[in-house]
Enzyme design. Structure first.
Site, short mmCIF file in Angstrom:
data_model
loop_
_atom_site.label_atom_id
_atom_site.label_comp_id
_atom_site.label_asym_id
_atom_site.label_seq_id
_atom_site.Cartn_x
_atom_site.Cartn_y
_atom_site.Cartn_z
N LYS A 120 -1.22 -2.60 12.32
CA LYS A 120 0.21 -2.45 12.87
C LYS A 120 0.82 -1.21 12.50
O LYS A 120 0.48 -0.51 11.58
CB LYS A 120 0.77 -3.72 12.31
CG LYS A 120 1.07 -3.86 10.74
CD LYS A 120 2.19 -2.94 10.30
CE LYS A 120 2.32 -2.84 8.64
NZ LYS A 120 3.11 -1.97 8.16
N ASP A 174 2.73 -8.87 4.10
CA ASP A 174 2.42 -8.53 5.54
C ASP A 174 1.67 -9.42 6.34
O ASP A 174 1.41 -9.47 7.59
CB ASP A 174 1.75 -6.94 5.57
CG ASP A 174 2.94 -6.01 5.21
OD1 ASP A 174 4.00 -6.24 5.14
OD2 ASP A 174 2.60 -4.78 5.12
#
Length: 406
Positions: free
Chosen positions: A107, A233
């Protein structure tokens, strides 16, 4: 005594029946190979090149007649090949998984605001996370032993329970009571220490895989909630790929993809990494941006990516930790001459992202200082409901089932 007659392929079969007076006529109907045909379980659907005649499919047509009135009462068309195909599909569905290969994408943080420091020592953040097309591949196979075994293609990656993949599998067994263990091979393409969440993605992918092998004992929501125990995350990857994340990053709000998928980007990561703990240690909250994160999100949703919305409050402390990273960003911006819509650091570094073009500046090839830099083009991606992420390429070496139905 009355009798019932069965006519099949020009043969007459008779059975006694005291009450009913019916004749059943069976006719064979041949259809060309363009129709459905039975394919044995595990076989190829293509015909052998040595055969010159078309494969033909056989149907059976059954009709019932009343022997007294001569009137047709029932007409049935029966396809034995179709029945066998359904049986083969049922075997496939019930056989269970033994191997699975999944894409584990990374990401970027399109913007990253640090809003406060928490009592537990962590920081509250507000960030637009988005999955991109760069990723690892992870192969899972059921192990006959009661121990996971991990291998990888790069040196320096821990292979024991320090690895987030093993942590994720241990967590899944703890939460569900599953007794399945795995052989895992990690084909790593995402660099470590890059601010791209590669390890977090690996953990989320391992949770998803374990759930598939166990018949989806947990819901996606449960996997997402459990994954926060591994890292801040990790829950994001259980979004659909674009999310507004708050808290430590574990509070995930799915949003419609705000950025077109056809916008390219280039990722530039020097060999040096930015230790996340050291970056946060140098963070000074009174020197961070004051812009409202919701304003940034609204601007991106309406107008797309531009330099002014790609705010990262961790850039100043990261540039203190790694001064060469600040120089790299400045050189990329100067050399691009407007080629990129924005140039910014992802996460806590040390990847510099240029959004708007897939090509890196020429100086990265010409300057010996950057001879070992990691370069990759990428694009924004998401995932479909009840499916894991797939690598966005037209041809794939392996096609795997990656999800359980609703």
């Amino acid at each position: 005594m009355a009798s019932t007659h069965f006519l099949c392929s020009n043969h007459l079969y008779t059975c006694s029946n005291a009450r009913n007076h019916h004749t059943f006529s069976f006719k064979k109907i041949n259809l060309s190979s363009s129709s459905s045909s039975y394919r044995p379980h595990g076989s190829s659907s293509s015909s052998s090149p040595k055969k010159t005649q078309l494969q033909r499919t056989q149907f059976v047509k059954a009709m019932s007649f009343d022997s007294r009135s001569g009137k047709k009462q029932v007409e049935i068309v029966y396809d034995p090949d179709e029945r066998l195909n359904r049986l083969a599909d049922e075997v496939d569905k019930n056989a269970g998984l033994s191997r699975l290969t999944l894409f584990s994408p990374c990401k970027i943080n399109v913007f990253l605001r640090i809003t406060s420091k928490r009592e537990d020592g962590f920081h509250d953040l507000a960030s637009l996370f988005h999955v991109i097309s760069l990723g690892d591949k992870i192969k899972f196979s059921l192990s006959p032993s009661n121990k996971d075994r991990l291998s990888t293609n790069v040196p320096g990656v821990p292979l024991d329970d320090r690895n987030l993949i093993i942590k994720a599998l241990n967590l899944y067994r703890k939460k569900t009571g599953s007794d399945k263990f795995f052989w895992i091979h990690l084909d790593k393409k995402v660099p470590t220490g890059a601010g791209l969440g590669g390890g977090s993605s690996n953990a989320a992918t391992a949770l998803w895989a374990a759930n598939q092998f166990s018949g989806c004992l947990a819901t996606e929501k449960e996997l997402q909630e459990w994954s926060s125990e591994i890292g801040s995350d990790v829950p994001f990857f259980f979004s659909h790929g674009a999310a507004y994340c708050t808290g430590r990053g574990e509070v995930v709000e799915d949003i419609p993809p705000p950025i077109p998928f056809d916008i390219p980007m280039v990722l530039i990561k020097p060999q040096e990494a930015c230790p996340t703990a050291e970056v946060y240690k140098r963070l000074q909250l009174d020197q961070t941006s004051k812009i409202d994160p919701s304003t940034l999100l609204d601007k991106i949703s309406r107008n797309g990516i531009s330099q002014d919305v790609c705010v990262n409050d961790l850039e100043p402390p990261a540039f203190e930790v790694l001064p060469s990273l600040k120089r790299l960003k400045q050189r990329v911006k100067a050399a691009s001459r407007g080629l990129y819509d924005a140039v910014f650091m992802s996460g806590s570094g040390s990847t510099i992202v240029g959004v708007g073009a897939p090509d890196p500046p020429q100086f990265l090839y010409d300057d010996d200082e950057y001879k070992d830099v990691f370069l990759s083009e990428a694009s924004f991606i998401t995932r479909a409901a009840n499916q894991w992420y797939t690598e966005p390429i037209s041809t794939s070496d392996e096609k795997d089932e990656t999800g359980c139905g609703p």
